[in-house]
Motif scaffolding. Structure first.
Motif, PDB file in Angstrom:
ATOM      1  N   GLY A 162       0.751  -1.189   0.024  1.00 26.95           N
ATOM      2  CA  GLY A 162      -0.026  -0.067   0.282  1.00 26.95           C
ATOM      3  C   GLY A 162       0.799   1.248  -0.080  1.00 26.95           C
ATOM      4  N   GLY A 163       0.062   2.367  -0.236  1.00 28.34           N
ATOM      5  CA  GLY A 163       1.019   3.634  -0.349  1.00 28.34           C
ATOM      6  C   GLY A 163       1.856   4.017   0.845  1.00 28.34           C
ATOM      7  N   ILE A 164       1.396   3.835   1.963  1.00 26.23           N
ATOM      8  CA  ILE A 164       1.763   4.066   3.581  1.00 26.23           C
ATOM      9  C   ILE A 164       3.057   3.065   3.666  1.00 26.23           C
ATOM     10  CG2 ILE A 164       1.895   4.342   5.902  1.00 26.23           C
ATOM     11  CD1 ILE A 164      -0.987   5.944   5.267  1.00 26.23           C
ATOM     12  N   GLY A 165       2.457   1.890   3.388  1.00 28.82           N
ATOM     13  CA  GLY A 165       3.427   0.625   3.842  1.00 28.82           C
ATOM     14  C   GLY A 165       4.662   0.548   3.002  1.00 28.82           C
ATOM     15  N   LYS A 166       4.373   0.890   1.666  1.00 29.48           N
ATOM     16  CA  LYS A 166       5.638   0.908   0.621  1.00 29.48           C
ATOM     17  C   LYS A 166       6.583   2.028   1.116  1.00 29.48           C
ATOM     18  CE  LYS A 166       6.591   1.160  -4.202  1.00 29.48           C
ATOM     19  NZ  LYS A 166       5.974   1.368  -5.628  1.00 29.48           N
ATOM     20  N   GLU A 167       5.990   3.288   1.382  1.00 23.93           N
ATOM     21  CA  GLU A 167       6.856   4.397   1.864  1.00 23.93           C
ATOM     22  C   GLU A 167       7.452   3.987   3.054  1.00 23.93           C
ATOM     23  OE1 GLU A 167       8.967   7.664   1.070  1.00 23.93           O
ATOM     24  OE2 GLU A 167       7.292   6.905  -0.375  1.00 23.93           O
ATOM     25  N   THR A 168       6.964   3.352   4.103  1.00 24.50           N
ATOM     26  CA  THR A 168       7.450   3.053   5.388  1.00 24.50           C
ATOM     27  C   THR A 168       8.754   1.938   5.064  1.00 24.50           C
ATOM     28  OG1 THR A 168       5.282   3.236   6.447  1.00 24.50           O
ATOM     29  CG2 THR A 168       7.026   1.731   7.651  1.00 24.50           C
ATOM     30  N   ALA A 169       8.561   0.856   4.147  1.00 17.01           N
ATOM     31  CA  ALA A 169       9.425  -0.043   3.801  1.00 17.01           C
ATOM     32  C   ALA A 169      10.739   0.735   3.279  1.00 17.01           C
ATOM     33  CB  ALA A 169       9.027  -0.978   2.677  1.00 17.01           C
ATOM     34  N   LYS A 170      10.640   1.917   2.510  1.00 11.51           N
ATOM     35  CA  LYS A 170      11.869   2.435   1.893  1.00 11.51           C
ATOM     36  C   LYS A 170      12.409   3.187   3.227  1.00 11.51           C
ATOM     37  CE  LYS A 170       9.698   3.185  -2.596  1.00 11.51           C
ATOM     38  NZ  LYS A 170       9.045   4.227  -3.367  1.00 11.51           N
ATOM     39  N   THR A 171      11.607   3.758   4.085  1.00 20.62           N
ATOM     40  CA  THR A 171      12.139   4.806   4.952  1.00 20.62           C
ATOM     41  C   THR A 171      12.758   3.893   6.082  1.00 20.62           C
ATOM     42  OG1 THR A 171      10.252   6.380   4.984  1.00 20.62           O
ATOM     43  CG2 THR A 171      11.627   6.452   6.938  1.00 20.62           C
ATOM     44  N   LEU A 172      12.421   2.579   6.636  1.00 16.99           N
ATOM     45  CA  LEU A 172      13.103   2.035   7.473  1.00 16.99           C
ATOM     46  C   LEU A 172      14.217   1.040   6.786  1.00 16.99           C
ATOM     47  CD1 LEU A 172      10.044   0.106   9.221  1.00 16.99           C
ATOM     48  CD2 LEU A 172      11.502   2.106   9.952  1.00 16.99           C
ATOM     49  N   ALA A 173      14.422   0.857   5.562  1.00 25.26           N
ATOM     50  CA  ALA A 173      15.350   0.347   4.833  1.00 25.26           C
ATOM     51  C   ALA A 173      16.502   1.251   4.921  1.00 25.26           C
ATOM     52  CB  ALA A 173      15.117   0.013   3.415  1.00 25.26           C
ATOM     53  N   LEU A 193       9.323  -4.336  -5.165  1.00 25.89           N
ATOM     54  CA  LEU A 193       9.773  -3.305  -3.942  1.00 25.89           C
ATOM     55  C   LEU A 193      11.051  -4.284  -3.178  1.00 25.89           C
ATOM     56  CD1 LEU A 193       9.365  -1.050  -1.994  1.00 25.89           C
ATOM     57  CD2 LEU A 193       7.686  -2.542  -0.730  1.00 25.89           C
ATOM     58  N   THR A 194      10.646  -5.680  -3.053  1.00 25.69           N
ATOM     59  CA  THR A 194      11.983  -6.267  -2.388  1.00 25.69           C
ATOM     60  C   THR A 194      13.181  -6.319  -3.351  1.00 25.69           C
ATOM     61  OG1 THR A 194      10.259  -7.667  -1.652  1.00 25.69           O
ATOM     62  CG2 THR A 194      12.460  -8.588  -1.627  1.00 25.69           C
ATOM     63  N   ARG A 195      13.155  -6.337  -4.529  1.00 27.11           N
ATOM     64  CA  ARG A 195      14.212  -6.212  -5.678  1.00 27.11           C
ATOM     65  C   ARG A 195      15.024  -4.763  -5.728  1.00 27.11           C
ATOM     66  NH1 ARG A 195      11.133  -9.274  -9.185  1.00 27.11           N
ATOM     67  NH2 ARG A 195      10.314  -7.576 -10.191  1.00 27.11           N
ATOM     68  N   SER A 196      14.039  -3.887  -5.543  1.00 27.73           N
ATOM     69  CA  SER A 196      14.670  -2.497  -5.603  1.00 27.73           C
ATOM     70  C   SER A 196      15.310  -2.081  -4.419  1.00 27.73           C
ATOM     71  CB  SER A 196      13.541  -1.467  -5.979  1.00 27.73           C
ATOM     72  OG  SER A 196      12.561  -1.488  -4.804  1.00 27.73           O
ATOM     73  N   LEU A 197      14.878  -2.523  -3.139  1.00 36.56           N
ATOM     74  CA  LEU A 197      15.525  -2.279  -1.776  1.00 36.56           C
ATOM     75  C   LEU A 197      16.751  -3.110  -1.596  1.00 36.56           C
ATOM     76  CD1 LEU A 197      12.604  -2.036   0.388  1.00 36.56           C
ATOM     77  CD2 LEU A 197      13.650  -0.193  -0.494  1.00 36.56           C
ATOM     78  N   ARG A 198      16.693  -4.331  -2.313  1.00 31.04           N
ATOM     79  CA  ARG A 198      17.841  -5.275  -2.090  1.00 31.04           C
ATOM     80  C   ARG A 198      18.928  -4.507  -3.149  1.00 31.04           C
ATOM     81  NH1 ARG A 198      15.438 -11.309  -2.697  1.00 31.04           N
ATOM     82  NH2 ARG A 198      14.890 -11.786  -0.403  1.00 31.04           N
ATOM     83  N   ARG A 199      18.723  -3.889  -4.118  1.00 29.01           N
ATOM     84  CA  ARG A 199      19.683  -3.507  -4.930  1.00 29.01           C
ATOM     85  C   ARG A 199      20.391  -2.171  -4.290  1.00 29.01           C
ATOM     86  NH1 ARG A 199      16.150  -4.576  -9.357  1.00 29.01           N
ATOM     87  NH2 ARG A 199      15.155  -2.356  -9.021  1.00 29.01           N
ATOM     88  N   PRO A 366       2.339   9.756   1.892  1.00 25.58           N
ATOM     89  CA  PRO A 366       2.834   8.950   2.577  1.00 25.58           C
ATOM     90  C   PRO A 366       4.300   8.872   3.192  1.00 25.58           C
ATOM     91  CG  PRO A 366       2.139   8.269   0.301  1.00 25.58           C
ATOM     92  CD  PRO A 366       2.015   9.752   0.321  1.00 25.58           C
ATOM     93  N   ALA A 367       4.915   9.775   2.682  1.00 30.21           N
ATOM     94  CA  ALA A 367       6.373  10.026   3.374  1.00 30.21           C
ATOM     95  C   ALA A 367       6.223  10.755   4.819  1.00 30.21           C
ATOM     96  CB  ALA A 367       7.212  10.813   2.423  1.00 30.21           C
ATOM     97  N   ASP A 368       5.249  11.469   4.938  1.00 29.61           N
ATOM     98  CA  ASP A 368       4.782  12.171   6.031  1.00 29.61           C
ATOM     99  C   ASP A 368       4.591  11.099   7.294  1.00 29.61           C
ATOM    100  OD1 ASP A 368       5.173  14.709   5.016  1.00 29.61           O
ATOM    101  OD2 ASP A 368       2.952  14.727   4.348  1.00 29.61           O
ATOM    102  N   VAL A 369       3.633  10.086   7.049  1.00 37.91           N
ATOM    103  CA  VAL A 369       3.271   9.207   7.813  1.00 37.91           C
ATOM    104  C   VAL A 369       4.451   8.155   7.810  1.00 37.91           C
ATOM    105  CG1 VAL A 369       1.406   7.382   8.261  1.00 37.91           C
ATOM    106  CG2 VAL A 369       0.893   9.357   6.614  1.00 37.91           C
ATOM    107  N   ALA A 370       5.134   7.694   6.921  1.00 37.84           N
ATOM    108  CA  ALA A 370       6.200   6.814   7.051  1.00 37.84           C
ATOM    109  C   ALA A 370       7.247   7.500   8.244  1.00 37.84           C
ATOM    110  CB  ALA A 370       6.830   6.523   5.751  1.00 37.84           C
ATOM    111  N   ASN A 371       7.469   8.684   7.911  1.00 40.27           N
ATOM    112  CA  ASN A 371       8.548   9.229   8.924  1.00 40.27           C
ATOM    113  C   ASN A 371       8.087   9.398  10.325  1.00 40.27           C
ATOM    114  OD1 ASN A 371      10.356  10.127   6.968  1.00 40.27           O
ATOM    115  ND2 ASN A 371       9.449  11.879   6.752  1.00 40.27           N
ATOM    116  N   ALA A 372       6.739   9.564  10.631  1.00 35.00           N
ATOM    117  CA  ALA A 372       6.304   9.289  11.750  1.00 35.00           C
ATOM    118  C   ALA A 372       6.355   7.767  12.558  1.00 35.00           C
ATOM    119  CB  ALA A 372       4.933   9.874  12.086  1.00 35.00           C
ATOM    120  N   ILE A 373       6.155   6.947  11.577  1.00 34.77           N
ATOM    121  CA  ILE A 373       6.191   5.393  11.820  1.00 34.77           C
ATOM    122  C   ILE A 373       7.596   5.213  12.120  1.00 34.77           C
ATOM    123  CG2 ILE A 373       5.965   3.149  10.943  1.00 34.77           C
ATOM    124  CD1 ILE A 373       3.827   4.178   9.359  1.00 34.77           C
ATOM    125  N   ALA A 374       8.632   5.501  11.358  1.00 31.91           N
ATOM    126  CA  ALA A 374      10.010   5.350  11.590  1.00 31.91           C
ATOM    127  C   ALA A 374      10.504   5.703  12.948  1.00 31.91           C
ATOM    128  CB  ALA A 374      10.704   5.861  10.449  1.00 31.91           C
TER     129      ALA A 374
END
Length: 398
Positions: A162-173, A193-199, A366-374
């Motif tokens: 999802g939009g927030i979940g995906k942005e959270t994955a990037k932020t935590l990575a 998403l998994t491939r791009s983060l692994r790269r 989504p980045a606003d929410v992901a930053n709070a989650i992080a």
């Protein structure tokens, strides 16, 4: 990875699968076994079977899946198997493969499993005995020798496509986390998403895991799948929500209302119940749930959504109290309307009204929410628990 000593007599595991025409076509393409009894309806009609029969080994191949991923799981070396094919399996049959440990051979470190395959009617279609050797690491890892060594924080993101979940994955990575990225239906998006983060982060462990949450047992299976990669976690982010649709009260129905309650209260409760014993208490473990401003300011036509998000907030506060004794923090992020696919059917008038109320002059991103989650996921928020962190662009200040 489990050791031989960890397995108990009577321990069981199972999996289910619906046999499709695509499965049969792939099996024929791979093996070359195009026996007309399996692939030709006219030919099969002239036999006692009357309809094509699925290859016995197609169904039996799922024994390998069960042994390799569940019992015993990683480190299993399947070296012997007997099989009796008792009843035919057809296209669209749903099979259930079960295995039970009936014997342990400590000298050679192998398990004996009683294996059965059932159809949707509960009939045994295949049975046999499997022997599986447990392959253990030759050397202990450094983390086993010194369990207090620093390691990367580990997070499970439920609803990572999802939009927030995906942005959270990037932020935590970006923050250095090892990740489990959950998805339910959108496999392509999750794998991309998994491939791009692994790269981008090659030194981090990032895995994609599929699960659909229908009951408490499905969440137990999800946790068991995660345990193939991590022996514990530090952060659980729950970013799943039901679709937002404006439905006037007089047109609302029980099914829609209960769907919101399941997504925002029942499944989070099951999730907390199953995972609380899987956290590592040394690293400020925490759960972060994604709530909504609608819990505090109900929106006309969103009765089920607003009610269930309010229930989530109460659950968060209750869990914070219940889990304090095991040092698990529980918080929620409560955003205002956020630019994701979830609001695709929200009328433009409603969106403009939210924008007008925001002191930032826009919807949340989504980045606003992901930053709070992080922040809540990090050890920087170690003193925070039972909190509902609002990300609303100042809407509550006016």
């Amino acid at each position: 990875m489990r050791r031989f000593e960890d397995f108990k007599l009577g321990e069981k595991a199972s999996l289910e699968h619906t046999i499709t025409q695509e499965d049969l076509d792939k099996f024929v393409g791979l093996t070359g076994d195009n026996n007309k009894l399996h692939v030709d309806s006219d030919f099969a009609a002239g036999t006692s079977f009357k309809k094509p029969v699925v290859h016995g080994w197609l169904g039996a191949s799922f024994i390998s899946t069960l042994i390799g991923t569940k019992l015993p799981g990683d480190g299993a070396l399947w070296f012997s198997q007997t099989l009796d094919f008792l009843l035919p399996v057809r296209i669209e049959d749903r099979i259930k493969v079960e295995a039970e440990i009936t014997q342990k051979e400590p000298r050679e470190k192998f398990l004996v499993l009683d294996v059965k395959i059932f159809n949707q009617y509960g009939q045994t279609v295949t049975k046999g005995i499997a022997k599986v050797k447990i392959i253990e690491p030759a050397l202990e890892s450094a983390s086993m020798e010194n369990p207090v060594l620093e390691r990367k924080r580990r997070a499970v993101i439920v609803g990572s496509t999802g939009g927030i979940g995906k942005e959270t994955a990037k932020t935590l990575a970006e923050a250095g986390y090892d990740l489990i990225l959950h998805y339910s239906k959108n496999r392509e998006a999750s794998e991309e998403l998994t491939r791009s983060l692994r790269r981008e982060f090659p030194l981090q462990n990032i895995f994609s895991v599929r699960a659909t949450f229908n009951d408490a047992n499905s969440i137990r299976e999800f946790k068991n799948e995660i345990s193939r990669y991590f022996d514990s976690i530090d952060v659980l982010v729950y970013s799943v929500s039901s679709k937002l649709v404006f439905v006037p009260f007089e047109q609302s129905n029980d099914e829609d209302f209960l769907r919101h309650l399941a997504a925002n209260v029942t499944v989070p409760y099951w999730m907390a119940k199953e995972f609380y014993g899987f956290f590592d208490s040394r690293y400020s473990p925490c759960m972060v749930f994604i709530s909504s401003m609608a819990a505090d300011q109900p929106v006309n036509g969103w009765l089920g959504y607003s009610t269930s998000k309010a229930g989530m907030n109460a659950l968060v506060k209750g869990l914070a109290l219940e889990l304090a004794s095991v040092k698990i923090r529980v918080n929620a992020v409560s955003p205002a309307m956020t630019e994701t696919d979830l609001i695709s059917e929200v009328p433009s008038k409603a969106r403009l009204l939210i924008e007008a109320k925001s002191l930032r002059g826009r919807l949340a991103r989504p980045a606003d929410v992901a930053n709070a989650i992080a922040f809540l996921a990090s050890q920087k928020s170690d003193y925070m628990t039972g909190e509902i962190l609002r990300v609303t662009g100042g809407q509550f200040s006016i």
